[in-house]
Motif scaffolding. Structure first.
Motif, PDB file in Angstrom:
ATOM      1  N   GLY A  14       0.779  -1.238   0.000  1.00 15.59           N
ATOM      2  CA  GLY A  14       0.000   0.000   0.000  1.00 15.59           C
ATOM      3  C   GLY A  14       0.805   1.280   0.000  1.00 15.59           C
ATOM      4  N   TRP A  15       2.129   1.192   0.111  1.00 15.52           N
ATOM      5  CA  TRP A  15       2.960   2.399   0.162  1.00 15.52           C
ATOM      6  C   TRP A  15       3.246   2.921  -1.249  1.00 15.52           C
ATOM      7  CZ3 TRP A  15       3.945   4.998   4.529  1.00 15.52           C
ATOM      8  CH2 TRP A  15       3.832   4.310   5.741  1.00 15.52           C
ATOM      9  N   PHE A  16       3.184   4.227  -1.407  1.00 12.61           N
ATOM     10  CA  PHE A  16       3.487   4.878  -2.693  1.00 12.61           C
ATOM     11  C   PHE A  16       4.158   6.214  -2.395  1.00 12.61           C
ATOM     12  CE2 PHE A  16      -0.645   6.321  -1.308  1.00 12.61           C
ATOM     13  CZ  PHE A  16      -0.663   7.677  -1.586  1.00 12.61           C
ATOM     14  N   PHE A  17       4.941   6.705  -3.346  1.00 15.07           N
ATOM     15  CA  PHE A  17       5.578   8.002  -3.123  1.00 15.07           C
ATOM     16  C   PHE A  17       4.949   9.048  -4.028  1.00 15.07           C
ATOM     17  CE2 PHE A  17       8.205   6.490  -6.640  1.00 15.07           C
ATOM     18  CZ  PHE A  17       8.400   7.649  -7.398  1.00 15.07           C
ATOM     19  N   LEU A  18       4.949  10.269  -3.533  1.00 15.36           N
ATOM     20  CA  LEU A  18       4.349  11.388  -4.251  1.00 15.36           C
ATOM     21  C   LEU A  18       5.133  12.636  -3.877  1.00 15.36           C
ATOM     22  CD1 LEU A  18       1.946  12.444  -5.993  1.00 15.36           C
ATOM     23  CD2 LEU A  18       0.689  12.754  -3.848  1.00 15.36           C
ATOM     24  N   THR A  19       5.759  13.259  -4.859  1.00 16.57           N
ATOM     25  CA  THR A  19       6.539  14.458  -4.568  1.00 16.57           C
ATOM     26  C   THR A  19       5.636  15.684  -4.481  1.00 16.57           C
ATOM     27  OG1 THR A  19       6.950  15.049  -6.880  1.00 16.57           O
ATOM     28  CG2 THR A  19       8.457  13.468  -5.862  1.00 16.57           C
ATOM     29  N   ALA A  20       6.128  16.715  -3.825  1.00 21.67           N
ATOM     30  CA  ALA A  20       5.366  17.959  -3.705  1.00 21.67           C
ATOM     31  C   ALA A  20       5.118  18.569  -5.087  1.00 21.67           C
ATOM     32  CB  ALA A  20       6.115  18.947  -2.816  1.00 21.67           C
ATOM     33  N   LYS A  21       6.106  18.448  -5.974  1.00 21.49           N
ATOM     34  CA  LYS A  21       5.954  18.994  -7.320  1.00 21.49           C
ATOM     35  C   LYS A  21       4.848  18.270  -8.083  1.00 21.49           C
ATOM     36  CE  LYS A  21       8.529  19.976 -11.573  1.00 21.49           C
ATOM     37  NZ  LYS A  21       9.855  19.882 -12.268  1.00 21.49           N
ATOM     38  N   GLN A  22       4.823  16.950  -7.981  1.00 16.98           N
ATOM     39  CA  GLN A  22       3.778  16.171  -8.647  1.00 16.98           C
ATOM     40  C   GLN A  22       2.395  16.545  -8.120  1.00 16.98           C
ATOM     41  OE1 GLN A  22       5.277  12.273  -7.646  1.00 16.98           O
ATOM     42  NE2 GLN A  22       6.193  11.958  -9.665  1.00 16.98           N
ATOM     43  N   CYS A  23       2.311  16.742  -6.818  1.00 16.65           N
ATOM     44  CA  CYS A  23       1.033  17.087  -6.214  1.00 16.65           C
ATOM     45  C   CYS A  23       0.573  18.472  -6.660  1.00 16.65           C
ATOM     46  CB  CYS A  23       1.134  17.021  -4.696  1.00 16.65           C
ATOM     47  SG  CYS A  23      -0.456  17.207  -3.867  1.00 16.65           S
ATOM     48  N   THR A  24       1.501  19.415  -6.738  1.00 17.02           N
ATOM     49  CA  THR A  24       1.160  20.763  -7.201  1.00 17.02           C
ATOM     50  C   THR A  24       0.661  20.733  -8.634  1.00 17.02           C
ATOM     51  OG1 THR A  24       2.758  21.809  -5.726  1.00 17.02           O
ATOM     52  CG2 THR A  24       2.059  23.089  -7.622  1.00 17.02           C
ATOM     53  N   GLN A  25       1.340  19.947  -9.464  1.00 14.09           N
ATOM     54  CA  GLN A  25       0.930  19.848 -10.865  1.00 14.09           C
ATOM     55  C   GLN A  25      -0.478  19.286 -11.002  1.00 14.09           C
ATOM     56  OE1 GLN A  25       4.149  17.447 -12.420  1.00 14.09           O
ATOM     57  NE2 GLN A  25       5.329  19.235 -13.073  1.00 14.09           N
ATOM     58  N   ALA A  26      -0.859  18.390 -10.113  1.00 14.83           N
ATOM     59  CA  ALA A  26      -2.174  17.746 -10.204  1.00 14.83           C
ATOM     60  C   ALA A  26      -3.273  18.535  -9.516  1.00 14.83           C
ATOM     61  CB  ALA A  26      -2.104  16.340  -9.612  1.00 14.83           C
ATOM     62  N   THR A  27      -2.951  19.158  -8.397  1.00 17.91           N
ATOM     63  CA  THR A  27      -3.990  19.776  -7.569  1.00 17.91           C
ATOM     64  C   THR A  27      -3.926  21.300  -7.507  1.00 17.91           C
ATOM     65  OG1 THR A  27      -2.680  19.714  -5.535  1.00 17.91           O
ATOM     66  CG2 THR A  27      -3.965  17.742  -6.082  1.00 17.91           C
ATOM     67  N   GLY A  28      -2.767  21.873  -7.785  1.00 16.43           N
ATOM     68  CA  GLY A  28      -2.616  23.314  -7.645  1.00 16.43           C
ATOM     69  C   GLY A  28      -2.263  23.745  -6.235  1.00 16.43           C
TER      70      GLY A  28
END
Length: 275
Positions: A101-115
């Motif tokens: 269940g573990w996954f990684f998500l960078t802050a940059k990726q999150c910003t690109q997807a969510t703003g």
């Protein structure tokens, strides 16, 4: 048949006789027909514009926003972060079963997807950890921040009672279908995430009206309370988003009827494609 090629015969086609039409109240006047034609063209244009807008938006994907989770958390940004995290959690569960269940998500990726900005993400993560909805750890070389969704806690927040067993994605799937599509490009256009979410929701409503209802230029009635119930935004956040969109000319209101100004929105969406 007496009239194998023409019915009725040409001599009896009074509908094409202007003199007859002028004195027959059951036929529209030339002025009426011009008005109806203009309305038809307007409706067609509006429908084509909203199809164009939705095609541009959906081609870039969207984030599933869960209003019920926003209500539980008291924070729509945390719910938006969680909605994006849920996508990657399910993706990991299907394609990388050995990761537990573990996954990684960078802050940059999150910003690109969510703003969401880095600071907004940090606040959202802190709230989600406090509610035991996500777990965090650093792993890998170089170290990356990894997340895991607490499915039992998520089930509880969604109103599912799990007794003597662990919650699983199959149990959660029906409730995870109840979301609002958040289109990231609209946040860029509107200037912030709240306005982008507000605009996303209204655009979906307008498309529904044009598809399933008889409406003039896609106008529809929707109270601010109904929007608040649908998005679980605070009164202040919702009011600011609404005022911002009106000032930008993207939201038009006439009495209790509203619509998105698609003639203004579509060029902005096309402008984003160039970058």
């Amino acid at each position: 048949s007496k009239y194998p090629h023409h019915w009725p015969p040409r001599s009896k086609r009074f509908i094409n006789n202007k003199a007859h039409r002028r004195h027959n109240p059951f036929f529209p006047s030339d002025t009426d027909e011009m008005a109806m034609g203009a309305a038809l063209n307007t409706d067609t244009t509006t429908a084509s514009l909203i199809d164009e807008a939705m095609q541009l938006l959906t081609s870039q994907g969207f984030v599933q926003y869960y209003p019920n989770l926003a209500e539980t958390l008291g924070n729509f940004k945390a719910a938006l972060f969680l909605g994006h995290a849920l996508y990657w959690a399910r993706h990991t569960a299907v394609h990388y079963k050995n990761r537990d269940g573990w996954f990684f998500l960078t802050a940059k990726q999150c910003t690109q997807a969510t703003g969401l900005t880095t600071r907004e993400q940090e606040s959202a993560r802190l709230l989600l950890v406090q509610h035991s909805l996500i777990q965090e750890k650093l792993a890998g070389r170089p170290a990356k921040l990894h997340y895991r969704i607490n499915l039992d806690r998520l089930a509880s927040c969604l109103g599912i009672s799990v007794v003597d067993q662990k919650a699983n994605w199959a149990q959660l799937a029906p409730l995870l279908k109840r979301y609002v599509s958040f289109y990231r490009p609209l946040a860029d256009i509107a200037g912030n995430v709240a306005s982008g979410l507000y605009l996303s929701y209204l655009l979906i409503q307008q498309r529904h009206v044009l598809t399933y209802s008889r409406s003039i230029e896609g106008e529809f009635t929707l109270s601010q309370q109904a929007i608040r119930n649908a998005l679980c935004l605070t009164s202040k956040t919702q009011r600011n988003a609404r005022d911002r969109l009106k000032q930008m000319g993207l939201l038009q209101e006439a009495g209790n009827r509203i619509r998105i100004n698609l003639l203004a929105l579509c060029p902005l969406l096309h402008g984003q494609e160039q970058y």
